[in-house]
Design an enzyme around this catalytic site. Sequence first.
Site, PDB file in Angstrom:
ATOM      1  N   ASP A   1      18.853  49.811  16.972  1.00 21.03           N
ATOM      2  CA  ASP A   1      20.095  50.148  17.695  1.00 21.03           C
ATOM      3  C   ASP A   1      21.286  50.152  16.749  1.00 21.03           C
ATOM      4  O   ASP A   1      22.350  49.616  17.070  1.00 21.03           O
ATOM      5  CB  ASP A   1      20.350  49.141  18.827  1.00 21.03           C
ATOM      6  CG  ASP A   1      19.193  49.047  19.806  1.00 21.03           C
ATOM      7  OD1 ASP A   1      18.410  50.006  19.898  1.00 21.03           O
ATOM      8  OD2 ASP A   1      19.076  48.005  20.475  1.00 21.03           O
TER       9      ASP A   1
ATOM     10  N   ASP B   1      22.200  46.509  15.064  1.00 18.02           N
ATOM     11  CA  ASP B   1      23.574  46.697  15.570  1.00 18.02           C
ATOM     12  C   ASP B   1      24.595  46.848  14.442  1.00 18.02           C
ATOM     13  O   ASP B   1      25.624  46.168  14.424  1.00 18.02           O
ATOM     14  CB  ASP B   1      23.986  45.531  16.477  1.00 18.02           C
ATOM     15  CG  ASP B   1      23.197  45.491  17.772  1.00 18.02           C
ATOM     16  OD1 ASP B   1      22.330  46.361  17.962  1.00 18.02           O
ATOM     17  OD2 ASP B   1      23.443  44.587  18.587  1.00 18.02           O
TER      18      ASP B   1
END
Length: 518
Positions: free
Chosen positions: A356, A335
Amino acid sequence: MTTKSKHIILSLTFLLLFLSTVFSSHVTQRFTSSDDITELVVTALNQTISNVNLSSSNFSDLLQRLGSNLSHRDLCAFDDCLELLDDTVFDLTTAISKLRSHSPELHNVKMLLSAAMTNTRTCLDGFASSDNDENLNNNDNKTYGVAESLKESLFNISSHVSDSLAMLENIPGHIPGKVKEDVGFPMWVSGSDRNLLQDPVDETKVNLVVAQNGTGNYTTIGEAISAAPNSSETRFVIYIKCGEYFENIEIPREKTMIMFIGDGIGRTVIKANRSYADGWTAFHSATVGVRGSGFIAKDLSFVNYAGPEKHQAVALRSSSDLSAYYRCSFESYQDTIYVHSHKQFYRECDIYGTVDFIFGDASVVFQNCSLYARRPNPNQKIIYTAQGRENSREPTGISIISSRILAAPDLIPVQANFKAYLGRPWQLYSRTVIMKSFIDDLVDPAGWLKWKDDFALETLYYGEYMNEGPGSNMTNRVQWPGFKRIETVEEASQFSVGPFIDGNKWLNSTRIPFTLDL
């Protein structure tokens, strides 16, 4: 009854009650004009604002009631929600103002409603880990009931906004016109900003200087932000001299038109190490969080050094509308960049991560950027993107243009041990496109990864167009209904800078190449 079933019933109930109330005073009138539908939407949004304010008040009351019984992460989740609900009121109020203007820009209204939906979902995300949290769930039954009621109210608010988004589709003439092709910065980058982006730093032209050695106005970035004016309509430039600044920075909504200028990637570095594993929500883990609109950053690094074992650890979280990042690096593992909401643009930036590492629900374009996959934990998959569009009418998504999808130096010697994917669907209508980019051989031939089972495979939109490199071969790509081999420039162009981030008016050519269309 499942939560999803409750959500659907609440949504339908609200829409029926709302429409019956509005239509009762217009029994014989057909709502076919733009003004009629606009008033419907405005009425709905005003009611939603009242609901948001009530929820915010209830969150504050519950926070006061629970107090010291909460875990650190739950405290963060409450703080997230109070901030996000405040932003939601602002977004919805701004949407109403735009709808009532003489020439409403419906694309911008949709962006504001999308941001409001994202805010409520982010609030819920913060409590996702609390389902098994003894501090929250083992309080008295009354308190637990209030907490569950508040979560339900967030679903309700998101549903109301979704209904308003649907009604906008019925306003005549809402389809945006043809975009003018040109070269330059987006229309929201002014001529003076353009010069600041292009030229070497001139300390006489900046408003404040931050320097660790005491040669500036302040020694910390946080002090400089506090000193910046509120609600500025002109650019406020903060020059951050070479050095490593160990700070968690928040640029609040009232601090508008801020610009950070550093001495270069790796020379001016803002770094911190908050992470999910250490008790922070993903939202609160950010080294730098930006809410104030019009933020620009040039020539610096945003770093979260928590490490791959710490799970979510955000380097930059941006919900700044009309924000631009030029010649910056963003470094973390899971992230890395939280492109939370609104319209954003990244040019010639380096992004490093593992899982991600570009995620969120903004309308965002990455142009001429390099996305570097780092070495992850053992048995971990590498995923470049996780886009969070939850409604088919949201104008949001991730567009990666003329960029490079590569392995970082620490991954190259062992990349055969890890599988890498271009993205996976975080939400039901996840949308990501990669166009005219270089995709290296670390990317698995399938290209894209499932989130869980068959979730979103029919509703997502994942597109590839005119890419090159050993990882760009689409022969063995996934066969999902939502995967698109984009074949026409017309389809591809909707994700270019012009239509996608509302760049329908542009400045003339600059010394920094910037292509509006494909």
